[in-house]
Design an enzyme around this catalytic site. Structure first.
Site, PDB file in Angstrom:
ATOM      1  N   ASP A 176       0.828  -1.213   0.000  1.00 52.08           N
ATOM      2  CA  ASP A 176       0.000   0.000   0.000  1.00 52.08           C
ATOM      3  C   ASP A 176       0.857   1.255   0.000  1.00 52.08           C
ATOM      4  OD1 ASP A 176      -2.431   1.244  -0.223  1.00 52.08           O
ATOM      5  OD2 ASP A 176      -2.782   1.372   1.925  1.00 52.08           O
ATOM      6  N   ASN A 231       0.755   7.564   2.523  1.00 53.07           N
ATOM      7  CA  ASN A 231       1.388   6.720   3.527  1.00 53.07           C
ATOM      8  C   ASN A 231       2.875   7.005   3.704  1.00 53.07           C
ATOM      9  OD1 ASN A 231      -1.002   5.452   4.105  1.00 53.07           O
ATOM     10  ND2 ASN A 231      -0.611   3.654   2.833  1.00 53.07           N
ATOM     11  N   LYS A 285       1.887   4.671  -1.202  1.00 55.72           N
ATOM     12  CA  LYS A 285       1.238   5.790  -1.880  1.00 55.72           C
ATOM     13  C   LYS A 285       1.642   7.062  -1.161  1.00 55.72           C
ATOM     14  CE  LYS A 285      -3.012   4.941   0.773  1.00 55.72           C
ATOM     15  NZ  LYS A 285      -4.454   4.654   0.683  1.00 55.72           N
TER      16      LYS A 285
END
Length: 625
Positions: free
Chosen positions: A406, A411, A408
């Site tokens: 995840d 984050n 991105k």
């Protein structure tokens, strides 16, 4: 928005294998029934009639006398192209079974709706076509065998299979537990377990008898301390049992599946977890983030006046078994991440009857999304610095057997000095060794790798693809998959269209970028994972990244020690400065809604046993304050 779809285990996809049963000598067909937010697994014979199938569906879906009439509910199976096909006649059922045999599928998926279409070819009321796309919902999965309704479970304590008497051991959901009679079995043994007794007795048992029953092959009375399940002889006493739970909670297992570490290897960490914290130990200061499952607060530990971030999750939102796995995974990765300079680490975990609390590092420089919205694009040296620190963080996770999945802009956080910190580990896949793969469809749509969209098994390669997308965004100020005018065209402004672009579109590198930057982007954004930068066999894989011309100016050893000055230092007036956080969060009132006793009564608190945690390394530092 992040997606998390139906989960599969590591390694190659499960092949269709014959399992012995007590009811038939022929090979059964595995059927996945999807109804009302649940997935139930059952088995049928190849020659089943459509009337018999409908009766099975009525029973499984709980259509009683008040339910729809026999001809007033709809069954749809999903073909190999992902399209729904109605089963309303024997001919349509036979066709579904014929294609099942022809394609040698592992199972047939049947969606059940309590209504019928208004006209042939029309959808049922409430039918959403997105449910047919692989993993487009997160379902509760149940297995119906011999009267049992099994659900995959983790076991924090000693548990033994009622059928083979061997211990149920492993990471994740190692076995099945019948939600009616509480019988425990290995996944491999669930089809040969004895019939469920509680199915007939359930309405006759009083509430007190249900609470006094511990099922592990036979009943035991709560006031009989000598009673013990077959093969469960607790000769080591409570001390070894507690130590064993500590081993499991902290993932202290060897590389050999099912082999425990010696207890003295974890004894040194026991003392650090004696101190526990609660909500009353913290002052809630401000909301700094919010997601579909959690709220993030800035808090102060009253004892030390230190500032932390606190992630708050309502238990009522994670009672689904796969959601609970997500919470457990995030906790384990947070613990592992505490040992790395570019990953957000965990300080404490505690719980109340209604909520789970992660107390983590407060990284106050804001996320890259916040900064990119203000700067549009970054100078090449800035993007190189951030990409290098992110690479070190990803490589650390990979060496620990973790796929991040995840990555991105949202984050990637910046600390007060300007160094990177990755956060949010809910999408992570643990326990991945060299050569292992998984097939879970998950991630944030714009960053999902082509191999995931193609339904292929994948490994660490998906993280390097996501880094390529993120690096492109930093350098170009836009996504590599942006289509001019797509926002005004409804047909192009969809998730499915985005996925087609990722799979088929040739990525064009802006001419304004240097040759080295273009080269590294082409390397990370290669649609074939076997040829992607960083995807060679370890440890050569990461060396390819370190030695790439784009990163030639990076002193990797100095960078990992945080001895390289960041190109940008966030402006902060104090350790409580929230200038780098979106006001839509920080303007929210800081409060937790009162507990609803009715909601708490429906929560199985045993699912959260062992959640409490205190980081032993960080505790020693705080004791000095």
């Amino acid at each position: 928005m992040s997606l998390f779809y139906e989960q599969h285990g590591k390694g190659a996809r499960p092949q269709r294998a014959r399992m012995p049963t007590q009811t038939t000598d022929t090979e059964d067909i595995r059927v996945k029934i999807v109804y009302n937010g649940e997935v139930q697994i059952t088995y049928i014979t190849a020659g089943i009639s459509v009337d018999k199938l409908r009766e099975e569906m009525r029973t499984i879906c709980g259509f009683g006398a008040a339910g729809p009439a026999p001809d007033q509910f709809t069954m749809k199976w999903v073909d190999d192209e992902g399209d729904p096909c109605r089963i309303a006649s024997q001919q349509e059922l036979d066709e579904a079974l014929r294609l099942y045999e022809l394609e040698k599928d592992t199972e047939i998926t049947i969606h059940v709706f309590p209504t019928v279409p208004p006209a042939p070819g029309m959808p049922c009321q409430g039918e959403d076509r997105s449910i047919y796309r692989r993993g487009a919902r997160r379902w509760r999965k149940l297995y119906r065998v011999n009267g049992h309704i099994f659900q995959a479970k983790r076991f924090n304590r000693r548990a033994f299979c009622e059928y083979c008497k061997d211990r149920i051991w492993g990471l994740g959901r190692q076995g099945f537990k019948c939600i009616q009679c509480k019988l425990l079995v290995h996944k491999k043994c669930h089809k040969v377990s004895k019939p469920c007794l509680r199915q007939k007795q359930q309405q006759q048992l009083s509430l007190g008898e249900q609470q006094g029953t511990e099922r592990n092959g036979e009943q035991t009375q709560p006031d009989s301390p000598q009673s013990s399940p077959p093969g469960h002889h607790d000769d080591d006493g409570a001390e070894s049992n507690a130590a064993e739970e500590h081993v499991y909670r902290n993932r202290a297992v060897s590389d050999v599946e099912g082999e425990e570490l010696a207890l003295d290897e974890v004894a040194g960490a026991e003392g650090a977890s004696d101190r526990q914290y609660s909500l009353s130990d913290f002052e809630l200061i401000r909301v700094i983030g919010r997601g579909s499952y959690a709220k993030v607060l800035m808090v102060e530990l009253k004892q030390t006046k230190r500032i932390y971030a606190m992630k708050v999750i309502k238990k009522a939102l994670v009672t689904d078994d796969e959601d609970i796995d997500w919470v457990q995974t995030e906790k384990h990765v947070f613990e592992t991440a505490s040992n790395h300079p570019f990953l957000v680490g965990l300080h404490y975990c505690f719980q109340t009857p209604s909520r789970l609390f992660f107390v983590i590092e407060f990284v106050r420089g804001g996320d890259l999304m916040f900064h990119m919205q203000r700067q549009r694009r970054l100078p090449e040296e800035h993007a190189r610095f951030y990409a290098a620190e992110i690479s070190l963080a990803l490589n650390f996770l990979h060496t620990k057997g973790i796929i991040y999945r995840d990555l991105k802009l949202d984050n990637v956080l910046l600390d007060h000095e300007g160094h990177v910190k990755l956060t949010d580990y809910g999408m992570c896949k643990e326990g991945v060794r060299e050569g292992d793969t998984t097939a879970t469809f998950c991630g944030t749509p714009n960053y999902i790798a082509p191999e995931i969209l193609r339904g292929e098994d994948y490994g660490f390669s998906v993280d390097w693809w996501a880094l390529g997308v993120l690096l492109y965004e930093m350098l170009a100020g836009r996504s590599p998959f942006d289509i001019a005018g797509a926002s005004e065209n409804p047909d192009q402004n969809t998730e499915d269209y985005l996925f087609q672009v990722i799979l088929q579109k040739t990525i064009r590198i802006p001419r304004s970028l240097s040759v080295k930057a273009a080269s590294v982007l082409k390397g990370f954004l290669c649609k074939n994972p076997a040829e992607r930068l960083g995807c060679d066999k370890s440890p050569i894989a990461f060396v390819e990244i370190m030695t790439h011309a784009f990163f030639k100016a990076i002193d990797w050893e100095m960078l990992e020690k945080k001895q390289v000055t960041p190109p940008y230092k966030p402006r902060l007036d104090s350790d409580r400065d929230l200038a780098n956080f979106p006001p839509e969060f920080t303007d929210e009132p800081v409060h937790l809604t009162p507990d609803d006793p009715r909601v708490i009564d429906r929560i199985d608190q045993t699912e959260f046993e062992g959640f409490e945690y205190v980081n032993p390394l960080l505790m020693s530092l705080e004791d000095c304050v």
